[in-house]
Design a protein around this motif. Structure first.
Motif, short mmCIF file in Angstrom:
data_model
loop_
_atom_site.label_atom_id
_atom_site.label_comp_id
_atom_site.label_asym_id
_atom_site.label_seq_id
_atom_site.Cartn_x
_atom_site.Cartn_y
_atom_site.Cartn_z
N GLY A 149 0.79 -1.22 0.00
CA GLY A 149 0.00 0.00 0.00
C GLY A 149 0.83 1.27 0.00
N LEU A 150 2.07 1.16 0.46
CA LEU A 150 2.92 2.34 0.58
C LEU A 150 3.41 2.86 -0.77
N VAL A 151 3.84 1.97 -1.64
CA VAL A 151 4.56 2.36 -2.86
C VAL A 151 3.78 3.35 -3.71
N PRO A 152 2.49 3.09 -4.08
CA PRO A 152 1.81 4.05 -4.94
C PRO A 152 1.63 5.42 -4.30
N SER A 153 1.60 5.48 -2.96
CA SER A 153 1.43 6.77 -2.29
C SER A 153 2.68 7.63 -2.41
N LEU A 154 3.78 7.05 -2.79
CA LEU A 154 5.03 7.80 -2.93
C LEU A 154 5.27 8.28 -4.36
N VAL A 155 4.39 7.89 -5.29
CA VAL A 155 4.58 8.21 -6.71
C VAL A 155 3.55 9.25 -7.13
N ALA A 156 4.03 10.45 -7.44
CA ALA A 156 3.12 11.55 -7.79
C ALA A 156 2.52 11.36 -9.17
N ASP A 157 3.30 10.90 -10.14
CA ASP A 157 2.84 10.74 -11.52
C ASP A 157 2.50 9.28 -11.77
N PRO A 158 1.22 8.93 -12.03
CA PRO A 158 0.86 7.53 -12.28
C PRO A 158 1.65 6.90 -13.41
N GLY A 159 2.13 7.73 -14.35
CA GLY A 159 2.93 7.19 -15.43
C GLY A 159 4.28 6.65 -14.99
N ASP A 160 4.71 7.04 -13.78
CA ASP A 160 5.98 6.55 -13.25
C ASP A 160 5.82 5.27 -12.43
N LEU A 161 4.59 4.82 -12.23
CA LEU A 161 4.35 3.73 -11.30
C LEU A 161 5.04 2.44 -11.73
N GLN A 162 4.94 2.07 -13.01
CA GLN A 162 5.58 0.84 -13.45
C GLN A 162 7.10 0.96 -13.32
N SER A 163 7.65 2.14 -13.60
CA SER A 163 9.09 2.33 -13.45
C SER A 163 9.53 2.17 -12.00
N VAL A 164 8.77 2.76 -11.06
CA VAL A 164 9.12 2.64 -9.65
C VAL A 164 9.02 1.18 -9.20
N ASN A 165 7.96 0.48 -9.61
CA ASN A 165 7.84 -0.93 -9.28
C ASN A 165 9.02 -1.73 -9.82
N ALA A 166 9.41 -1.42 -11.05
CA ALA A 166 10.54 -2.13 -11.64
C ALA A 166 11.84 -1.84 -10.90
N LEU A 167 12.05 -0.57 -10.51
CA LEU A 167 13.26 -0.22 -9.78
C LEU A 167 13.32 -0.91 -8.42
N LEU A 168 12.17 -0.99 -7.75
CA LEU A 168 12.14 -1.68 -6.46
C LEU A 168 12.39 -3.17 -6.63
N ARG A 169 11.86 -3.74 -7.71
CA ARG A 169 12.18 -5.14 -8.00
C ARG A 169 13.66 -5.30 -8.33
N LEU A 170 14.25 -4.28 -8.98
CA LEU A 170 15.67 -4.33 -9.28
C LEU A 170 16.49 -4.43 -8.00
N SER A 171 16.12 -3.65 -6.98
CA SER A 171 16.83 -3.73 -5.71
C SER A 171 16.73 -5.13 -5.12
N THR A 172 15.54 -5.71 -5.20
CA THR A 172 15.34 -7.07 -4.70
C THR A 172 16.18 -8.07 -5.46
N ASN A 173 16.24 -7.90 -6.77
CA ASN A 173 16.94 -8.88 -7.60
C ASN A 173 18.45 -8.79 -7.49
N VAL A 174 18.97 -7.57 -7.47
CA VAL A 174 20.41 -7.41 -7.29
C VAL A 174 20.82 -7.96 -5.92
N ALA A 175 20.01 -7.65 -4.92
CA ALA A 175 20.29 -8.18 -3.59
C ALA A 175 20.18 -9.70 -3.57
N GLY A 176 19.24 -10.25 -4.36
CA GLY A 176 19.10 -11.70 -4.42
C GLY A 176 20.33 -12.36 -4.98
N ILE A 177 20.91 -11.78 -6.03
CA ILE A 177 22.13 -12.34 -6.61
C ILE A 177 23.27 -12.30 -5.60
#
Length: 434
Positions: A149-177
Motif C-alpha cells: 500500500g505504501l509504494v503508490p502513495s510515494l509516486v506523484a505521476d501515475p505514469g511513473d508507477l511501473q518504473s518505480v515498481n521495476a526499480l524496487l524489484r531491481l533492488s530485490t533482484n540485485v540483492a538476491g544475486i
C-alpha cells in the motif's frame, strides 16, 4: 509473447509510455522517499538471499535431520503468513504503514539473530527453529500489506508507477544475486549460524531506512470502521474483478509446486546429485540474475495489454523445475533458471502495476493481502507434504509433480478479462471489474 507490445510512446494507448529513457527511470531514485524504500529493500533482500540457503543447510546439518524436518520448519514460517495476512492488510490500511513496517523488520531481525545464535552454539533444535520461523512469518504478514500500500502513495505521476515498481524489484533482484552468492559462501566457510546472524542485521538496517520516511508512510487513520467491516470491503474489491481473483486462484496451485521445489526438493536434489550448497546457490543466483534482466524488460517495454503478457510468460517459471526432475546437466538447469527469473519479474512488475492502477488506494493493502493469502494459502501444505513425498516417491517424481502444478498458470489465458485488460489507470478505478 503476444504481438500487442507497444514499441514506442506513439503506439501506446491512453497515453501509456513505452521504451522511455532509462536515465529518467533511474533518476526517480533521487526522490528521497523512493530512494529510502529502494535502499531498504536492497539491504533487507540481501539478507533474504542469504536466509534460504543458511536455513536449509542449517536444518539439514542437525543430527538426524532430513527433508521432512526442513519441510516442517518452512511450514512453520508459512502458516503465519496465511493466518495473519488479512489482519496485516486491515492494520496497514488503518495505521502508520511506516511504523508497522519498522516493527515487522525489527521482529524478523531478532528472530533470525536468535536462530543464528542457536545454530552457532550447537543448541538448535527443530522445535526452536520452527518457533522462530513462525515469528519471522508473522513479521512478514505485517510487513507485506503495508509495503504494497505504501509504494503508490510515494509516486506523484501515475505514469511513473511501473518504473518505480521495476526499480524496487531491481533492488530485490540485485540483492538476491549478491545474497544468494554470499549465502553459499558463508555456509560453505563459516556455517549456517553466522550466516543467519548476518541476515538479522540487514533487517535492522532496513528498519532504520524505513523509519526515515516519516509522515510519507502514513495509512488511512481517519474514518476507519471496524476490522470486520474493513475485511468485507476489501473482499468486495477483491472479488469485483474476475481477472484479480482468477489469477490469484491459479497462482495458489502454481506456488505450491514452485515453493516445494525451491524450498525442499531442490536442496535435496543438490545434495543427492551434486555438491550441495555451492551448486544450489549457483542455480538460485542464475534465477536472480534472470530477474534483473526481467526488470530491464519491464522498464523498457510497455504492453498495451499487460496482464495478457504477464500470463504468457508465467509458465516459463516451470522450466528449471522440469529440468531438475531427471536431473538435466547443471549448465542446462542454470540457463533455464535464468529464463524463469526473467519471466518471474516481468510477471511481477506487470501484475503489481495492474493492481495499483485498478484498486482504490484506501483498499490496496487489504486487496494485496487477499492476493497474497489466496496465492500462498496452500503453500504450507505443499511444504509439509513435499518431504514426505520425496521419502515415499523419490525426488524425480516429486519434482515432476511440482512442475505440473507450476504449469497451471497457463489456464489464465482463457479468461477474456485477462486478455482485454488495458495498460494505465482505469477510469474510475473499476473499468475492468465484472
Amino acid at each position: 509473447m503476444p504481438d500487442d507490445v507497444t514499441p514506442d510512446a506513439a503506439a501506446a494507448p491512453d497515453g501509456v509510455r513505452a521504451g522511455h529513457d532509462w536515465r529518467r527511470d533511474v533518476g526517480l531514485l533521487r526522490r528521497r522517499e523512493i530512494g529510502l524504500v529502494f535502499g531498504s529493500r536492497l539491504v533487507s533482500d540481501l539478507g533474504s538471499g542469504i536466509a534460504p540457503i543458511a536455513l536449509a543447510f542449517g536444518v539439514l546439518g542437525l543430527p538426524g535431520a532430513d527433508a521432512g524436518d526442513l519441510g516442517l520448519v518452512l511450514f512453520a514460517a508459512a502458516v503465519p503468513r496465511v493466518v495473519f495476512m488479512l489482519l496485516g492488510g486491515v492494520v496497514a490500511d488503518r495505521l502508520d504503514r511506516g511504523r508497522l513496517m519498522v516493527t515487522a523488520e525489527v521482529l524478523a531481525g531478532l528472530a533470525q539473530l536468535l536462530a543464528g545464535v542457536l545454530l552457532l552454539t550447537g543448541t538448535a533444535s527443530i522445535l526452536w527453529l520452527c518457533v522462530l520461523a513462525a515469528v519471522n512469518g508473522t513479521a512478514f504478514s505485517l510487513f507485506y500489506p503495508a509495503y504494497a500500500g505504501l509504494v503508490p502513495s510515494l509516486v506523484a505521476d501515475p505514469g511513473d508507477l511501473q518504473s518505480v515498481n521495476a526499480l524496487l524489484r531491481l533492488s530485490t533482484n540485485v540483492a538476491g544475486i549478491l545474497g544468494t552468492a554470499l549465502g553459499g559462501l558463508l555456509v560453505a566457510t563459516i556455517g549456517a549460524g553466522p550466516a543467519l546472524v548476518v541476515d538479522s542485521f540487514t533487517f535492522l538496517l532496513s528498519a532504520t531506512l524505513i523509519w526515515l520516511l516519516g509522515e510519507r508512510a502514513r495509512g488511512r487513520v481517519e474514518g476507519a470502521g471496524s476490522a470486520l467491516a474493513d475485511l468485507r470491503d476489501g473482499w468486495r474489491e477483491f472479488t469485483a474483478r474476475r481477472w484479480v481473483w482468477g489469477v490469484v486462484l491459479l497462482f495458489s496451485f502454481m506456488n505450491i509446486g514452485f515453493s516445494a521445489a525451491v524450498g525442499v526438493v531442490g536442496p535435496v536434489r543438490a545434495l543427492d546429485s551434486w555438491d550441495g550448497a555451492p551448486t544450489w546457490a549457483l542455480l538460485l543466483a542464475c534465477f536472480s540474475l534472470g530477474t534483473v534482466t526481467g526488470v530491464v524488460v519491464a522498464l523498457r517495454v510497455r504492453p498495451a495489454r499487460p496482464l495478457l503478457v504477464a500470463m504468457c510468460v508465467a509458465p516459463v517459471m516451470a522450466l528449471p523445475i522440469i529440468a531438475l526432475a531427471p536431473p538435466w546437466p547443471v549448465a542446462v538447469v542454470a540457463v533455464l533458471a535464468f529464463a524463469a527469473g526473467v519471466a518471474s519479474d516481468v510477471f511481477e512488475v506487470l501484475w503489481i502495476t495492474a493492481l495499483q492502477n485498478n484498486i482504490p488506494a484506501e483498499a490496496l493493502s487489504r486487496v494485496s493481502s487477499y492476493d497474497y493469502l489466496g496465492s500462498l494459502a496452500l503453500v504450507p501444505i505443499g511444504l509439509a507434504v513435499s518431504g514426505w513425498a520425496v521419502a515415499t516417491y523419490g525426488v524425480e517424481a516429486t519434482m515432476s509433480a511440482c512442475a505440473a502444478l507450476c504449469l497451471t498458470s497457463a489456464i489464465g489465458l482463457l479468461d477474456p478479462q485477462v486478455r482485454a485488460l488495458r495498460a494505465g489507470r482505469a477510469d474510475g478505478l473499476d473499468a475492468a471489474a465484472a
